[in-house]
Design an enzyme around this catalytic site. Structure first.
Site, PDB file in Angstrom:
ATOM      1  N   LYS A   3      32.462  40.125  43.147  1.00  0.00           N
ATOM      2  CA  LYS A   3      31.071  40.565  42.964  1.00  0.00           C
ATOM      3  C   LYS A   3      30.129  39.367  43.062  1.00  0.00           C
ATOM      4  CE  LYS A   3      28.259  43.115  39.566  1.00  0.00           C
ATOM      5  NZ  LYS A   3      28.302  43.808  38.246  1.00  0.00           N
ATOM      6  N   SER A   7      26.872  48.450  38.208  1.00  0.00           N
ATOM      7  CA  SER A   7      26.325  47.526  39.187  1.00  0.00           C
ATOM      8  C   SER A   7      27.382  46.936  40.122  1.00  0.00           C
ATOM      9  CB  SER A   7      25.604  46.361  38.491  1.00  0.00           C
ATOM     10  OG  SER A   7      26.508  45.633  37.682  1.00  0.00           O
ATOM     11  N   SER A  24      29.216  48.774  34.015  1.00  0.00           N
ATOM     12  CA  SER A  24      29.128  48.430  35.438  1.00  0.00           C
ATOM     13  C   SER A  24      30.452  48.252  36.167  1.00  0.00           C
ATOM     14  CB  SER A  24      28.288  47.164  35.621  1.00  0.00           C
ATOM     15  OG  SER A  24      26.930  47.452  35.449  1.00  0.00           O
TER      16      SER A  24
END
Lengths: 73, 480
Positions: free
Chosen positions: B84, B155, B179
């Protein structure tokens, strides 16, 4: 900030208007609908927290990631 | 070998490792297959910020050479992964999905968690899409592999979408309000949020420092378990299945269900799918116990206030001192930061103050009912359409940001480890997920339970979405 705010006063149209005013000082283009929604969500959270019984919260305890070692209440 | 394997990129990490060691497959072939899968799917799902083909293949060649020469770094040796884009990865800028970091410098060091993956032999393919500064649940421009007209959740949406489509075998995510678990549920994969504080977040851009947690996203619980072992610094030997050992033998799983809060305000299809999964578990001998957690709403509120205030503090200096840079933030985050600065300190301290009490409360619940974990839906809806980001059919009028963290955020407040895994489908075939919240410090036990439940439910065996888009390296051609 110029205005004193108490956590338990975070609801109603005055709170929303005040938050709108303060937010626009930093983000002049901030969408009014989004700010009002933010005000509502924070107010709702604060209401839920204020309804918790607090008679066994006598101080601000430190949060530990581990499970409580003492007998849970 | 696992069922339903059509290509190299559909293999489990354990099967991949076995194939490397008996020389059925090679890290270079598998990395090439992953890169091909990215090339075939990326124009549809937009899961990656940046992919470094040459470096990935160079690392794969080293991994292959090491394995051939007897150096074995463990279960992730030669396994392609994604990271990420809020994690520092040496050689990549950390742009955090924000135009405000358009000129972010190239990171010179790995985040500690990335360092562990790299030391464990993982092949880092690149950086995956995140919602801006990990603050939100939509993850534009990434899309959902089950229906590219829909969002992947966030996210860590790029990580989940990439894993779901077979572009990598695992990916790193972060979880401050859900997330990791939210995109895992929306994309039909497995996500693991370890207990708060159990993995080092150094080198990861913060959102809310007293809630931020990092963890793996993978296709199965066993894949997640293998990543977790490397991330926590377990020895580099090939671990057995989660929970292998005498402590798991013959003991029925005992799960708590809190119908108040967690089974309210759900889309009917989500409720139906989770209830059906519960019936399957009961039929397999899982003991299900009604355990109303009456403070769940307060835990969610606690996490919500802490999250909003700390996020505003993280970005507050830029908001006040660098207005031109702040203007590059997306409108949602600008409001969140600007408005968050006006929440009174007393509200924040109230939330901090009740946090331990809430954790004690759920510890009492676990003790009183003798449960191994609490079972709950992960999301109140299935994946939303990107062109109509409105929550419908739950009976509640709430924003996507609030609604999609409603069921996950309570466990950020308590800091418990939580495993999210697929448990069903809605009427149009979109994934439905459940989460299992365990006891801090007992992540291994939670993953053992999760794997058993995964086997009972069987949804981890669903074919990868968009799997027809590329062959991903045919097993027939490349593996005898």
């Amino acid at each position: 900030m110029g205005k004193e705010e108490d956590a338990r006063g975070m609801s109603g149209p005055d709170w929303a208007m005040d938050l709108l005013w303060r937010t626009r000082q930093i983000d002049p283009a901030g969408d009014e609908g989004a700010i009002r929604r933010y005000a509502e969500e924070i107010a709702e959270a604060q209401t839920v927290l204020s309804e918790l019984r607090r008679d066994d919260v006598t101080e601000i305890p430190l949060f530990s990631a581990s499970w409580p070692e003492h007998s849970p209440r | 070998m696992s069922d339903r394997v059509d290509s190299l990129t559909d293999l489990s990490i354990r099967d991949l490792g076995a194939g490397y060691r008996d020389r059925s497959y090679s890290p270079v072939d598998v990395t090439r297959a992953a890169l091909e899968r990215i090339a075939a799917t990326e124009s549809t799902i937009h899961a990656w910020v940046e992919v470094d083909h040459e470096r990935a293949l160079a690392v794969a060649r080293i991994a292959e050479h090491e394995l051939m020469s007897g150096t074995d770094r463990g279960p992730l040796h030669g396994v392609p992964v994604g990271i990420k884009d809020i994690f520092d990865v040496a050689g990549f800028p950390t742009r955090c999905g924000s135009a405000a970091r358009f000129d972010a410098p190239i990171a010179t060091e790995d985040a500690n968690s990335v360092h562990r993956l790299r030391a464990g032999g993982a092949v880092i393919l690149g950086k995956t899409v995140t919602q801006e500064f990990a603050a939100g649940t939509i993850s534009p421009p990434a899309r959902n592999p089950w229906d590219p007209e829909r969002i992947p959740g966030g996210s860590s949406g790029g990580s989940a979408a990439a894993v779901a489509v077979g572009a990598c075998f695992g990916a790193m995510g972060s979880d401050t309000g859900g997330s990791i678990r939210i995109p895992a549920a929306a994309c039909g994969v497995t996500g693991f949020k370890p207990a708060y504080g159990s993995l080092d977040v150094a080198g990861v851009f913060p959102l809310s420092w007293s809630l931020d947690t990092i963890g793996p996203i993978a296709r199965t619980v066993d894949d997640t378990w293998l990543m977790w072992n490397v991330l926590r610094g377990a020895s580099h030997h090939q671990p057995g299945l989660p929970g292998d050992g005498p402590q798991s033998a013959g003991k029925a799983i005992r799960l708590g269900i809190s119908r108040p809060f967690f089974f309210e305000w759900l889309q009917p299809d989500v409720l139906t799918a989770v209830e059906a999964a519960i019936d399957v578990l009961a039929a397999h001998g899982v003991i299900l116990v009604e355990t109303p957690w009456l403070e769940a709403g307060a835990a969610r509120a606690c996490g919500f206030v802490i999250n909003r205030v700390e996020a505003a503090a993280v970005h507050g200096r830029i908001a006040v001192e660098q207005p031109d840079l702040f203007a590059r933030y997306g409108p949602d985050l600008r409001v969140r930061v600007a408005a968050g600065r006006s929440i009174p300190a007393t509200a924040y301290l109230d939330a901090i103050g009740v946090r331990s009490r809430l954790k004690n409360g759920i510890a009492s619940l676990f003790a009183a009912h003798g449960i191994d974990a609490l079972l709950a839906p992960t999301l109140p809806t299935t994946a939303l359409r990107a062109d109509n980001l409105v929550i419908t059919d739950t009976g509640l009028d709430e924003s996507v940001g609030a609604g999609w963290t409603r069921l996950t955020m309570p466990f950020n407040a308590t800091g418990q480890p939580v495993l999210a895994l697929p448990c069903g489908r809605d009427r149009i075939g979109l994934p439905v997920g459940m989460q299992l919240a365990g006891r801090p410090g007992e992540e291994d036990r939670l993953l053992r339970i999760g794997r058993e439940i995964e086997q009972m439910l069987g949804f981890h065996q669903a074919p990868s979405p968009l799997s027809g888009a590329v062959n991903g390296g045919s097993l027939n051609q490349e593996a005898q």
